[in-house]
Design an enzyme around this catalytic site. Structure first.
Site, PDB file in Angstrom:
ATOM      1  N   HIS A   1       0.808  -1.230   0.000  1.00 20.46           N
ATOM      2  CA  HIS A   1       0.000   0.000   0.000  1.00 20.46           C
ATOM      3  C   HIS A   1       0.836   1.272   0.000  1.00 20.46           C
ATOM      4  O   HIS A   1       0.296   2.379   0.139  1.00 20.46           O
ATOM      5  CB  HIS A   1      -0.930  -0.012   1.221  1.00 20.46           C
ATOM      6  CG  HIS A   1      -2.206   0.726   1.014  1.00 20.46           C
ATOM      7  ND1 HIS A   1      -2.583   1.792   1.803  1.00 20.46           N
ATOM      8  CD2 HIS A   1      -3.193   0.556   0.093  1.00 20.46           C
ATOM      9  CE1 HIS A   1      -3.751   2.247   1.389  1.00 20.46           C
ATOM     10  NE2 HIS A   1      -4.145   1.525   0.359  1.00 20.46           N
TER      11      HIS A   1
ATOM     12  N   LYS B   1       2.943   4.523  -1.267  1.00 21.98           N
ATOM     13  CA  LYS B   1       2.758   5.479  -2.359  1.00 21.98           C
ATOM     14  C   LYS B   1       3.893   6.495  -2.279  1.00 21.98           C
ATOM     15  O   LYS B   1       3.727   7.596  -1.750  1.00 21.98           O
ATOM     16  CB  LYS B   1       1.403   6.175  -2.240  1.00 21.98           C
ATOM     17  CG  LYS B   1       0.215   5.234  -2.123  1.00 21.98           C
ATOM     18  CD  LYS B   1      -1.044   5.994  -1.719  1.00 21.98           C
ATOM     19  CE  LYS B   1      -2.179   5.052  -1.396  1.00 21.98           C
ATOM     20  NZ  LYS B   1      -1.954   4.308  -0.141  1.00 21.98           N
TER      21      LYS B   1
ATOM     22  N   ASP C   1      16.619  10.193  -8.093  1.00 23.19           N
ATOM     23  CA  ASP C   1      18.076  10.334  -7.991  1.00 23.19           C
ATOM     24  C   ASP C   1      18.583  10.123  -6.564  1.00 23.19           C
ATOM     25  O   ASP C   1      19.649  10.628  -6.193  1.00 23.19           O
ATOM     26  CB  ASP C   1      18.522  11.715  -8.495  1.00 23.19           C
ATOM     27  CG  ASP C   1      18.284  11.882  -9.983  1.00 23.19           C
ATOM     28  OD1 ASP C   1      18.216  10.862 -10.689  1.00 23.19           O
ATOM     29  OD2 ASP C   1      18.155  13.035 -10.437  1.00 23.19           O
TER      30      ASP C   1
END
Length: 247
Positions: free
Chosen positions: A173, A175, A180
């Protein structure tokens, strides 16, 4: 003789005072000049390395108003077309989505994505564009949601981008995205059209070394845990081939 003695006489106290002040002013001027030179060299080095003078601190709120983002997603070889006015009927200008796309497209070396759901065509195009530019892209996603209609995981894999998924009973779950290994994008937003255009969502975008390093460590741990070698649904023969290819 008198003239020679006069020439050899020590300078008057007032002359010595002004001479001392002159030396102090010269030293002060040289110090200011060296400080200015050091500041200029630092800015030049940051520009050359592609870093800004101050770390990124940005918050985006959704839903995003609908705007044209074709200028951001144009291929590098289409620079002339990018400068030309877009003929699409969508309004032009900045939006939460365009600012997110600009941050994603700022990647020069690597882009690590850890996303529960990914169905935004615009963000998929940005990720594929980075892959074509030579940026190393890795994607971790949820096994259940990557197979839903509209998911962009299939097109990412077809483009040659590495994708790994969970095989757990719970959801993957997370996100977040790491650019870089120095910029973190995280919040409530799933990279879906529904979330971008309709939901109340938030994203925090920061350049903070300590914070970014924590997320880098989490991504690397998940990436290794989700190695296909560890997938239980592969036949033993195929797992041996995967292990051989890994080494």
């Amino acid at each position: 003789m008198e003239r020679a003695c006069a020439a050899a006489a020590p300078p008057a106290p007032e002359a010595r005072m002004w001479r001392g002040k002159g030396r102090a002013l010269l030293a002060f001027g040289l110090g200011v000049a060296f400080e200015a030179l050091a500041w200029w060299l630092l800015r030049w080095r940051r520009r050359r390395l592609g870093t800004s003078s101050s770390p990124v601190r940005e918050v985006l709120f959704f839903p995003s108003r609908v705007t044209c983002v074709e200028g951001l997603l144009a291929e590098e070889e289409a620079a002339a077309a990018r400068r030309a006015p877009c003929a699409c009927p969508l309004p032009h200008g900045e939006s939460a989505l365009s600012r997110l796309l600009a941050r994603v497209l700022s990647a020069r070396r690597s882009l690590d994505l850890c996303l529960f759901a990914f169905s935004s065509p615009q963000l998929r195009r940005a990720v594929v564009l980075l892959h074509r530019r030579g940026v190393r892209v890795r994607v971790v996603t949820d096994a259940d949601y990557m197979a839903l209609r509209g998911s962009q995981i299939g097109p990412l894999r077809m483009a040659g981008i590495q994708v790994r998924h969970d095989q757990e009973t719970g959801y993957m779950h997370h996100k977040f995205a790491i650019i870089d290994k120095k910029m973190l994008i995280t919040g409530s937003l799933n990279w879906t059209t529904q979330a971008i255009q309709n939901n109340r969502e938030n994203l925090l975008i920061v350049e903070d070394r300590d914070c970014v390093n924590i997320f880098v460590a989490e991504f690397e741990k998940i990436w290794e845990n989700y190695n296909p070698v560890n997938y239980i649904f592969f036949p033993q023969k195929e797992k041996q081939v995967l292990k051989k290819n890994k080494t």
